[in-house]
Design a protein around this motif. Structure first.
Motif, short mmCIF file in Angstrom:
data_model
loop_
_atom_site.label_atom_id
_atom_site.label_comp_id
_atom_site.label_asym_id
_atom_site.label_seq_id
_atom_site.Cartn_x
_atom_site.Cartn_y
_atom_site.Cartn_z
N ASN A 33 1.80 6.77 -8.31
CA ASN A 33 2.37 6.71 -6.98
C ASN A 33 3.48 5.67 -6.87
N LEU A 34 3.31 4.57 -7.58
CA LEU A 34 4.33 3.51 -7.59
C LEU A 34 5.60 4.00 -8.26
N HIS A 85 13.34 -3.15 0.52
CA HIS A 85 12.82 -4.34 1.19
C HIS A 85 13.51 -4.58 2.55
N LEU A 88 11.90 -2.55 5.38
CA LEU A 88 10.51 -2.84 5.75
C LEU A 88 10.41 -3.37 7.19
N ALA A 90 8.96 -5.89 8.37
CA ALA A 90 9.16 -7.34 8.49
C ALA A 90 10.64 -7.72 8.43
N GLU A 109 3.67 0.69 3.55
CA GLU A 109 4.33 -0.62 3.36
C GLU A 109 3.98 -1.29 2.04
N ALA A 110 2.71 -1.23 1.66
CA ALA A 110 2.29 -1.95 0.47
C ALA A 110 2.96 -1.38 -0.78
N THR A 111 2.95 -0.05 -0.91
CA THR A 111 3.58 0.57 -2.08
C THR A 111 5.10 0.36 -2.05
N LEU A 113 6.67 -2.20 -0.80
CA LEU A 113 6.88 -3.58 -1.22
C LEU A 113 6.85 -3.68 -2.75
N LEU A 114 5.81 -3.07 -3.35
CA LEU A 114 5.67 -3.11 -4.81
C LEU A 114 6.79 -2.32 -5.50
N ASP A 117 9.80 -4.56 -5.63
CA ASP A 117 9.55 -5.55 -6.68
C ASP A 117 9.77 -4.95 -8.06
N ALA A 118 9.13 -3.80 -8.28
CA ALA A 118 9.15 -3.19 -9.62
C ALA A 118 10.55 -2.70 -9.98
N ALA B 90 0.91 -6.82 4.72
CA ALA B 90 0.89 -5.45 4.21
C ALA B 90 0.04 -5.32 2.95
N MET B 91 -0.22 -6.45 2.28
CA MET B 91 -1.06 -6.41 1.07
C MET B 91 -2.45 -6.97 1.41
N GLU B 109 7.02 -13.73 7.82
CA GLU B 109 6.92 -12.66 6.83
C GLU B 109 8.23 -12.36 6.12
N LEU B 113 8.78 -12.70 2.16
CA LEU B 113 9.16 -11.55 1.34
C LEU B 113 10.35 -11.91 0.45
N ALA B 151 6.23 -2.34 -13.21
CA ALA B 151 5.35 -1.20 -12.94
C ALA B 151 4.38 -0.93 -14.08
N CYS B 155 2.77 -5.20 -11.32
CA CYS B 155 2.96 -4.40 -10.11
C CYS B 155 2.16 -3.11 -10.18
N GLN B 159 -0.80 -1.79 -7.66
CA GLN B 159 -0.81 -0.46 -7.06
C GLN B 159 -2.18 0.21 -7.23
N LEU B 162 -4.65 -1.38 -4.84
CA LEU B 162 -4.51 -0.83 -3.48
C LEU B 162 -5.22 0.50 -3.34
N GLN B 163 -4.96 1.37 -4.33
CA GLN B 163 -5.48 2.74 -4.26
C GLN B 163 -7.00 2.78 -4.42
#
Lengths: 298, 298
Positions: A33-34, A85, A88, A90, A109-111, A113-114, A117-118, B90-91, B109, B113, B151, B155, B159, B162-163
């Motif tokens: 998913n990421l 980002h 988002l 925020a 949002e969480a994915t 954000l990641l 990052d990734a 969000a995390m 936030e 970030l 990833a 990261c 992910q 989270l899942q």
């Protein structure tokens, strides 16, 4: 079509292929998913102006297109990271980007954000391991790209942007903001092209940075003007949001007419710098780019 | 004190100085708040286990401590980045970290970030420009660090984390999750030490990674056990949160006793790998590290 638009389209296709190669969809990864979320924002859209700058400056300085493509993919990943980002809740809380729902509206949002990052990390991994360049080129490419995107560059510009909402800030600070938020990635795009061509000469880098800062400023001013004037249908993202959120922009500070004149002046300064470059198709195409930045409608 | 704790404390002091040098507070920067926020999370706290691994593996393979310090600072910046983003609403939505309010509770936030982003970027800029190493070392250090954090590594682990909330996941997937979320940064810490010592030999890297994966798994299991058993006063962060949020952990999957046995087994496997290393203070100290990871109370 002009030489510039022909080249931009051809480059966009090649950058897209490079992005596809450097952001493959892994089989059987529990974090699939990421990867999907990263690919959603990095692939299939965007003008690829930054990637085009990498390719153009590489060719201009006698380098091979092949050597520039991984760096072009890297800069576009870095750009995609910043858009995810930025959108988002925020930050700018934007629901639409490139004519589609923004990343966090699709993946949460969480994915998102990641995924941002990734993508930033993958951009630097790509720059550091370009197989068509040597370690000296790759270390320098990673260093410059990380620096341009970081606190001294893009992230710092975003921070000033945040702090300046609902405020009137002086011209000097607004220029610092835009040079960092937008100019830094334009500048490093040109420099990555030089590095792909093994051009480490500081004078060439300084000229490329100056050129890029002028087009970066002009680009951001026209972006702000389009936010005022255009529609979501044409632009593929929410419009009118700068005014609503009280963003510090050149049109807000100077008025529309003066902002237009400033954008024009920056493009003219960029064009005058081109005269110092070797004549040829690249130089002509870069002139076309300056014109496009001033007159673009999307 | 043991040889290990002596060394850990000495290394933590040197890593702190290196972080201070690579994260200076700029004068008159309009984005000063961002720098302050980065320094808040990267400086003044933490066990510096990852930095200690860089320094230990560098010395173990005959390298100079000076060459390893920028890489040690880089890995600690990368770790700080992950903590800031993890703590965001969000995390994991954590208000406390290292005995202080978490970054977004202090800076908001949006700045938190950006501070996470900018620390990840600064980590890679630092790795790519270590002045005591050559371009081959720095390009490889940046490539490995970006890959471990991205990833395919950290990261991706986040992910899966989270899942997996509110779900029972199989042992294999939980192991993949922890190896990526925690093991990847431990592994690259050891590898950065090797690179600082100019050790590029794939066999040495593979052994270092295997060692690091065992201590990474043991570290995460004890972390999860501490989350169950300890108090915020001792740990400096919220406890009991894994159970509350239904996180997939080894204690949740196997029960406390089996999880303890698994952590012990991973430490024993790590210790048995040390026998293949050159004898000396570093080897003894690494044995102490394995013991510490198993018995730590914070």
């Amino acid at each position: 079509m002009s030489l510039f638009t022909d080249r931009l389209h051809a480059d966009a296709e090649d950058v897209e292929r490079a992005l596809e190669a450097w952001l493959p969809m892994p089989e059987d990864d529990a974090a699939g998913n990421l990867h999907e979320s990263m690919r959603y924002s990095a692939l299939g859209g965007g003008k690829r102006l930054r990637g085009h700058l990498v390719l153009t400056f590489c060719t201009l300085f006698g380098g091979e297109r092949e050597a520039a493509l991984p760096y072009a993919a890297a800069i576009e990943m870095m750009h995609a990271f910043s858009l995810i980002h930025d959108d988002l809740p925020a930050m700018d809380n934007d629901d639409m980007r490139r004519g589609r729902p923004s990343n966090h509206k699709v993946y949460g949002e969480a994915t998102a954000l990641l995924a941002g990052d990734a993508l930033a990390l993958r951009a630097l991994e790509t720059a550091a391991s370009n197989p068509y360049c040597d370690a000296k080129q790759n270390a320098e490419a990673a260093r410059l790209l990380a620096s341009a995107a970081g606190a001294a560059g893009m992230c710092g510009g975003q921070q000033i942007d945040l702090q300046s909402e609902q405020q009137t800030i002086p011209m000097e600070l607004l220029t610092d903001l835009v040079l960092r938020k937008t100019g830094a990635l334009f500048a490093v795009s040109c420099e990555l092209g030089l590095i792909a061509a093994s051009a480490f000469d500081e004078e060439a880098h300084a000229s490329a940075r100056t050129f890029a800062r002028h087009i970066g400023l002009a680009f951001q001013i026209t972006d702000d003007l389009l936010d005022l004037r255009s529609t979501p249908e044409v632009l593929g993202k929410t419009t009118g949001k700068d005014e609503k959120s009280g963003k510090a922009t050149f049109p807000a500070l100077l008025g529309v007419k003066e902002a237009e004149a400033l954008a024009k002046s920056h493009c003219e300064q960029a064009v005058s710098l081109l005269d110092k470059l070797p004549a040829g198709d690249e130089r002509s195409s870069l002139r076309g780019l300056c014109e496009f930045i001033l007159t673009r409608t999307m």
